[in-house]
Design an enzyme around this catalytic site. Structure first.
Site, PDB file in Angstrom:
ATOM      1  N   LYS A 249       0.499   3.438  -2.966  1.00 36.78           N
ATOM      2  CA  LYS A 249      -0.690   4.278  -3.203  1.00 36.78           C
ATOM      3  C   LYS A 249      -0.360   5.776  -3.176  1.00 36.78           C
ATOM      4  O   LYS A 249      -0.936   6.573  -3.914  1.00 36.78           O
ATOM      5  CB  LYS A 249      -1.761   3.977  -2.144  1.00 36.78           C
TER       6      LYS A 249
ATOM      7  N   TYR B 196      -2.987  -2.404 -10.543  1.00 39.45           N
ATOM      8  CA  TYR B 196      -2.988  -2.190  -9.086  1.00 39.45           C
ATOM      9  C   TYR B 196      -2.171  -3.283  -8.381  1.00 39.45           C
ATOM     10  O   TYR B 196      -1.343  -2.997  -7.516  1.00 39.45           O
ATOM     11  CB  TYR B 196      -4.437  -2.141  -8.571  1.00 39.45           C
TER      12      TYR B 196
ATOM     13  N   TYR C 276      -4.698   4.252   7.923  1.00 43.49           N
ATOM     14  CA  TYR C 276      -6.052   3.675   7.949  1.00 43.49           C
ATOM     15  C   TYR C 276      -6.811   4.084   9.217  1.00 43.49           C
ATOM     16  O   TYR C 276      -6.778   5.243   9.594  1.00 43.49           O
ATOM     17  CB  TYR C 276      -6.000   2.142   7.820  1.00 43.49           C
TER      18      TYR C 276
ATOM     19  N   VAL D 278       0.898  -3.755   3.928  1.00 45.78           N
ATOM     20  CA  VAL D 278       0.743  -5.051   4.614  1.00 45.78           C
ATOM     21  C   VAL D 278       1.966  -5.970   4.563  1.00 45.78           C
ATOM     22  O   VAL D 278       1.967  -7.005   5.217  1.00 45.78           O
ATOM     23  CB  VAL D 278      -0.477  -5.865   4.122  1.00 45.78           C
TER      24      VAL D 278
ATOM     25  N   SER E  25       0.790  -1.243   0.000  1.00 45.63           N
ATOM     26  CA  SER E  25       0.000   0.000   0.000  1.00 45.63           C
ATOM     27  C   SER E  25       0.814   1.282   0.000  1.00 45.63           C
ATOM     28  O   SER E  25       0.269   2.356  -0.239  1.00 45.63           O
ATOM     29  CB  SER E  25      -0.921   0.029   1.212  1.00 45.63           C
TER      30      SER E  25
HETATM   31  N1  LIG Z   1      -2.690  -2.429   3.088  1.00 43.53           N
HETATM   32  C1  LIG Z   1      -2.084  -2.931   2.040  1.00 43.53           C
HETATM   33  O1  LIG Z   1      -0.867  -2.921   1.929  1.00 43.53           O
HETATM   34  C2  LIG Z   1      -2.990  -3.623   1.063  1.00 43.53           C
HETATM   35  C3  LIG Z   1      -2.398  -3.832  -0.283  1.00 43.53           C
HETATM   36  C4  LIG Z   1      -2.753  -5.160  -0.871  1.00 43.53           C
HETATM   37  N2  LIG Z   1      -2.095  -5.297  -2.136  1.00 43.53           N
HETATM   38  C5  LIG Z   1      -4.254  -5.263  -1.065  1.00 43.53           C
HETATM   39  O2  LIG Z   1      -4.746  -4.837  -2.068  1.00 43.53           O
HETATM   40  O3  LIG Z   1      -4.947  -5.763  -0.217  1.00 43.53           O
END
Ligand SMILES: NC(=O)CC[C@H](N)C(=O)O
Length: 324
Positions: free
Chosen positions: A74, A196, A248, A266, A71
């Site tokens: 992003k 993505y 988050y 994650v 993430s």
């Molecule tokens: N919080 C994350 O790092 C989520 C990214 C992970 N690739 C997902 O889409 O769930």
């Protein structure tokens, strides 16, 4: 030859070493196992890196170990979408409100039907769908080039993680369909999801993340290469969204305690931007229930405290970091 006793130890490096020692045996948290490939990672990996805006790097632990960016990507893709479409057009598609919900929650704003913000999965997928290019290869290449500007070298996809996400990412697929239903993304859903999943599967190490964070701290200019990675006009937008949504449903407590724009992923990566000072990165794959790195959060809470980096302390002149 330099005698060990003549080497002037950097005070920051000593602090990083102490924090690394303090937390390396902490076994709290779990590996992300909803992406099967991520459940195979060694939970003991742990590194901390800081890069100052004048390009000095301070590293401890497994700082060269490669992992997928997840993430944290992003943040950078959001910057790219802003550059390509401008603030107003992007805001029409994705809001900037924190959700208080989990990163993978399937909720859209009831009124506007937009995803709440670009840092949760739904918002990030919508942002990825905005990336321009004549086809999937060109879009991917343009994105890779953007990441290269931030990192200073080429970047590659971990194919196993990409395939793992692609074959198990039904929740993300469901969100994409929901957004298609509301006209928030167009019909090329599988292409958007592939891009993505590819952006999430890019391989970085902790040092790379520190350079990327330092680039944001340095108004979009990579401190090592001097290259402009993103237009400085948009750094403000990126950092605002990181500050309010980057962690988050922990974003409020994070803003309260650490007080700096940040983003987690994650796989256990975490970046923190100290504007006009430095970028901080931590990698440790054990996650808390919200999907943030346990050791990462603790290290950043302490660093903010030790150096008086909380933005509202900092504005009162409390910053104790003097550049080494
Ligand atoms: N919080 C994350 O790092 C989520 C990214 C992970 N690739 C997902 O889409 O769930």
């Amino acid at each position: 030859m330099i005698n060990e006793s003549e080497v002037i130890r950097s005070p920051l490096l000593s602090v990083l070493q102490e924090l690394h020692e303090k937390y390396q045996h902490l076994q709290e948290g779990k590996l992300a196992n909803y992406i099967p490939e991520l459940a195979k990672v060694n939970p003991d990996l742990f590194s901390i890196c800081v890069m100052t805006i004048d390009g000095q790097i301070f590293t401890v632990g497994d700082y060269q170990h490669l992992f997928t960016i997840q993430s944290i990507s992003k943040v950078f893709v959001y910057g790219m979408a802003l550059e390509e479409h401008g603030r107003d057009a992007v805001l029409k598609k994705v809001g900037v409100e924190p959700t208080g919900d989990a990163f993978n929650s399937i909720v859209l704003d009831e009124m506007s039907k937009r995803p709440y913000n670009p840092m949760v999965n739904a918002g990030a997928i919508a942002i990825t769908s905005l990336i321009k290019g004549s086809g999937p290869t060109e879009r991917l290449n343009r994105m890779l080039d953007m990441f290269r500007r931030y990192i200073g070298h080429d970047i590659f996809i971990d194919i196993s993680v990409f395939m793992s996400e692609r074959t198990t990412g039904h929740r993300n697929r469901a969100m994409a369909h929901l957004m298609l239903n509301f006209g928030m993304i167009d019909h090329k859903i599988e292409e958007v999801l592939d891009l993505y999943f590819q952006q999430c599967s890019l391989m970085v190490n902790c040092q790379d993340l520190a350079v990327m964070a330092a680039t944001l701290a340095n108004n979009g200019i990579n401190p090592v290469t001097g290259e402009q990675a993103v237009k400085s006009d948009y750094v403000r937008d990126i950092l605002s969204v990181m500050y309010t949504c980057g962690m988050y449903n922990f974003a409020g407590e994070w803003a309260y305690k650490v007080g700096l724009p940040a983003k987690s992923g994650v796989s256990g990566g975490l970046i923190v931007v100290v504007p006009n000072k430095m970028g901080i990165a931590v990698f440790s794959p054990l996650l808390d229930q919200r999907g943030n790195s346990v050791r990462g959060v603790k290290v950043c809470e302490e660093l903010s405290q030790i150096y008086g980096l909380h933005i509202f302390d900092y504005l009162r002149g409390s910053c104790k970091f003097n550049g080494n």
